[in-house]
Design a protein around this motif. Structure first.
Motif, PDB file in Angstrom:
ATOM      1  N   GLY A  33      -0.158   3.142  13.326  1.00 47.56           N
ATOM      2  CA  GLY A  33       0.516   4.591  14.258  1.00 47.56           C
ATOM      3  C   GLY A  33       0.285   3.352  15.568  1.00 47.56           C
ATOM      4  O   GLY A  33       0.253   4.196  16.420  1.00 47.56           O
ATOM      5  N   LYS A  34       0.677   2.498  15.297  1.00 42.17           N
ATOM      6  CA  LYS A  34       0.858   1.285  16.121  1.00 42.17           C
ATOM      7  C   LYS A  34       2.757   1.941  16.848  1.00 42.17           C
ATOM      8  O   LYS A  34       2.721   1.193  18.020  1.00 42.17           O
ATOM      9  N   ILE A  35       3.421   2.142  16.035  1.00 38.86           N
ATOM     10  CA  ILE A  35       4.819   2.683  16.959  1.00 38.86           C
ATOM     11  C   ILE A  35       4.162   4.643  17.117  1.00 38.86           C
ATOM     12  O   ILE A  35       4.252   5.069  16.361  1.00 38.86           O
ATOM     13  N   LYS A  36       5.217   4.879  18.462  1.00 39.02           N
ATOM     14  CA  LYS A  36       5.318   6.016  19.015  1.00 39.02           C
ATOM     15  C   LYS A  36       6.341   6.757  17.978  1.00 39.02           C
ATOM     16  O   LYS A  36       7.365   6.344  17.208  1.00 39.02           O
ATOM     17  N   ILE A  37       5.725   7.994  16.784  1.00 33.45           N
ATOM     18  CA  ILE A  37       6.945   9.194  17.037  1.00 33.45           C
ATOM     19  C   ILE A  37       7.483   9.469  17.834  1.00 33.45           C
ATOM     20  O   ILE A  37       6.770  10.324  18.996  1.00 33.45           O
ATOM     21  N   ASP A  38       8.862   9.598  17.583  1.00 34.48           N
ATOM     22  CA  ASP A  38       9.428   9.975  18.011  1.00 34.48           C
ATOM     23  C   ASP A  38      10.319  11.628  17.881  1.00 34.48           C
ATOM     24  O   ASP A  38      10.538  12.091  19.087  1.00 34.48           O
ATOM     25  N   LYS A  40       8.970  14.633  15.488  1.00 36.29           N
ATOM     26  CA  LYS A  40       8.209  16.100  14.355  1.00 36.29           C
ATOM     27  C   LYS A  40       8.880  16.782  13.900  1.00 36.29           C
ATOM     28  O   LYS A  40       8.577  17.620  15.048  1.00 36.29           O
ATOM     29  N   LYS A  67      16.744   7.260  17.827  1.00 37.74           N
ATOM     30  CA  LYS A  67      15.076   7.794  17.577  1.00 37.74           C
ATOM     31  C   LYS A  67      15.544   7.124  16.472  1.00 37.74           C
ATOM     32  O   LYS A  67      16.078   7.097  15.633  1.00 37.74           O
ATOM     33  N   ASN A 119      -2.118  11.337  10.600  1.00 31.26           N
ATOM     34  CA  ASN A 119      -0.794  11.926  10.444  1.00 31.26           C
ATOM     35  C   ASN A 119      -0.401  12.816   9.678  1.00 31.26           C
ATOM     36  O   ASN A 119       0.818  13.359   9.782  1.00 31.26           O
TER      37      ASN A 119
END
Length: 136
Positions: A33-38, A40, A67, A119
């Motif tokens: 979870g260190k990388i932002k989800i662009d 959903k 993205k 997630n």
């Protein structure tokens, strides 16, 4: 020997045939979870054919917007009995990974895998898109 002198070009060619080619450290960061989800996409309540259209649209749109990391929520499928846990008949859960490997979609995708527990775990799939060529 020549075998030792693999150019970067060779590696890139190889990667094209292996959609799941992504740096292990980057995969770890994604999973943690260190990388932002662009973006959903939640497919709860959609039929398989609706979902297929939505996924294609979602991936093509996000690719064109540059993205990278996307989350597709498929849900865990119907719950059968307590003893069988979540091994339900999740049609989308089975179909989505197949669609992602299709010729139509795989050209946009560098890597995909089931999401980490925070997630949606087994009921969600993370997708990491390639960089689109038309970057200004």
């Amino acid at each position: 020997s020549n075998k030792d002198r693999i150019s970067e070009h060779d590696l890139l060619n190889e990667a094209k045939n292996k959609p799941n080619y992504l740096d292990k450290n980057l995969i770890k960061k994604i999973k943690n979870g260190k990388i932002k989800i662009d973006g959903k996409l939640d497919l709860h309540g959609y039929s398989a054919s609706e979902s297929r259209h939505l996924i294609v649209e979602f991936i093509e749109k996000n690719f064109s917007l540059q993205k990278r990391l996307l989350l597709i929520i498929t849900g865990k499928g119907q719950r059968l009995s307590v003893s069988q846990g979540w091994r339900g008949t999740g049609k989308l859960k089975e179909n989505v990974p197949i669609w992602l490997k299709s010729i139509q979609l795989s050209k946009y995708i560098l890597w995909s895998d089931s999401a980490g527990p925070e997630n949606g775990g087994e009921g969600a799939i993370m997708v990491y898109l390639k960089k689109s060529k038309n970057e200004s």
